[in-house]
Design a protein around this motif. Structure first.
Motif, PDB file in Angstrom:
ATOM      1  N   VAL A  25       0.843  -1.208   0.000  1.00  0.00           N
ATOM      2  CA  VAL A  25       0.000   0.000   0.000  1.00  0.00           C
ATOM      3  C   VAL A  25       0.871   1.248   0.000  1.00  0.00           C
ATOM      4  O   VAL A  25       0.625   2.182  -0.767  1.00  0.00           O
ATOM      5  CB  VAL A  25      -0.956  -0.009   1.215  1.00  0.00           C
ATOM      6  CG1 VAL A  25      -1.643   1.337   1.381  1.00  0.00           C
ATOM      7  CG2 VAL A  25      -1.993  -1.111   1.057  1.00  0.00           C
ATOM      8  N   ILE A  26       1.916   1.275   0.823  1.00  0.00           N
ATOM      9  CA  ILE A  26       2.829   2.430   0.880  1.00  0.00           C
ATOM     10  C   ILE A  26       3.545   2.614  -0.460  1.00  0.00           C
ATOM     11  O   ILE A  26       3.655   3.740  -0.959  1.00  0.00           O
ATOM     12  CB  ILE A  26       3.850   2.258   2.030  1.00  0.00           C
ATOM     13  CG1 ILE A  26       3.116   2.373   3.376  1.00  0.00           C
ATOM     14  CG2 ILE A  26       4.964   3.305   1.938  1.00  0.00           C
ATOM     15  CD1 ILE A  26       3.925   1.891   4.558  1.00  0.00           C
ATOM     16  N   MET A  27       4.012   1.512  -1.070  1.00  0.00           N
ATOM     17  CA  MET A  27       4.702   1.601  -2.360  1.00  0.00           C
ATOM     18  C   MET A  27       3.785   2.151  -3.448  1.00  0.00           C
ATOM     19  O   MET A  27       4.212   2.987  -4.244  1.00  0.00           O
ATOM     20  CB  MET A  27       5.231   0.219  -2.768  1.00  0.00           C
ATOM     21  CG  MET A  27       6.462  -0.203  -1.982  1.00  0.00           C
ATOM     22  SD  MET A  27       6.974  -1.890  -2.329  1.00  0.00           S
ATOM     23  CE  MET A  27       7.592  -1.708  -3.992  1.00  0.00           C
ATOM     24  N   ILE A  28       2.526   1.697  -3.464  1.00  0.00           N
ATOM     25  CA  ILE A  28       1.555   2.198  -4.445  1.00  0.00           C
ATOM     26  C   ILE A  28       1.303   3.697  -4.209  1.00  0.00           C
ATOM     27  O   ILE A  28       1.267   4.474  -5.156  1.00  0.00           O
ATOM     28  CB  ILE A  28       0.241   1.383  -4.369  1.00  0.00           C
ATOM     29  CG1 ILE A  28       0.470  -0.028  -4.914  1.00  0.00           C
ATOM     30  CG2 ILE A  28      -0.877   2.071  -5.142  1.00  0.00           C
ATOM     31  CD1 ILE A  28      -0.665  -0.991  -4.623  1.00  0.00           C
ATOM     32  N   MET A  33       2.057   9.330  -5.869  1.00  0.00           N
ATOM     33  CA  MET A  33       2.542  10.683  -5.548  1.00  0.00           C
ATOM     34  C   MET A  33       3.649  11.104  -6.516  1.00  0.00           C
ATOM     35  O   MET A  33       3.714  12.256  -6.928  1.00  0.00           O
ATOM     36  CB  MET A  33       3.064  10.730  -4.103  1.00  0.00           C
ATOM     37  CG  MET A  33       1.976  10.522  -3.071  1.00  0.00           C
ATOM     38  SD  MET A  33       0.603  11.672  -3.203  1.00  0.00           S
ATOM     39  CE  MET A  33       1.161  12.938  -2.104  1.00  0.00           C
ATOM     40  N   ALA A  34       4.516  10.178  -6.887  1.00  0.00           N
ATOM     41  CA  ALA A  34       5.602  10.471  -7.842  1.00  0.00           C
ATOM     42  C   ALA A  34       4.999  10.808  -9.214  1.00  0.00           C
ATOM     43  O   ALA A  34       5.471  11.728  -9.885  1.00  0.00           O
ATOM     44  CB  ALA A  34       6.546   9.288  -7.931  1.00  0.00           C
TER      45      ALA A  34
END
Length: 41
Positions: A25-28, A33-34
């Motif tokens: 979830v954090i990576m997604i 955001m990127a």
């Protein structure tokens, strides 16, 4: 003894699964955001 070990393994498995899901979830979220950040430039 064996029953306790099985309970411990079950709890540990759930914990590892939770950490794995949180990491994805954090990576997604970071990827999104990127993408948003690079689009504004």
């Amino acid at each position: 003894m064996n029953e306790t070990v099985m309970q411990a393994l079950e709890i540990m498995g759930k914990g590892m699964l939770g950490i794995f899901v949180a990491l994805i979830v954090i990576m997604i979220f970071v990827w999104i955001m990127a993408k948003i950040g690079s689009g504004k430039k």
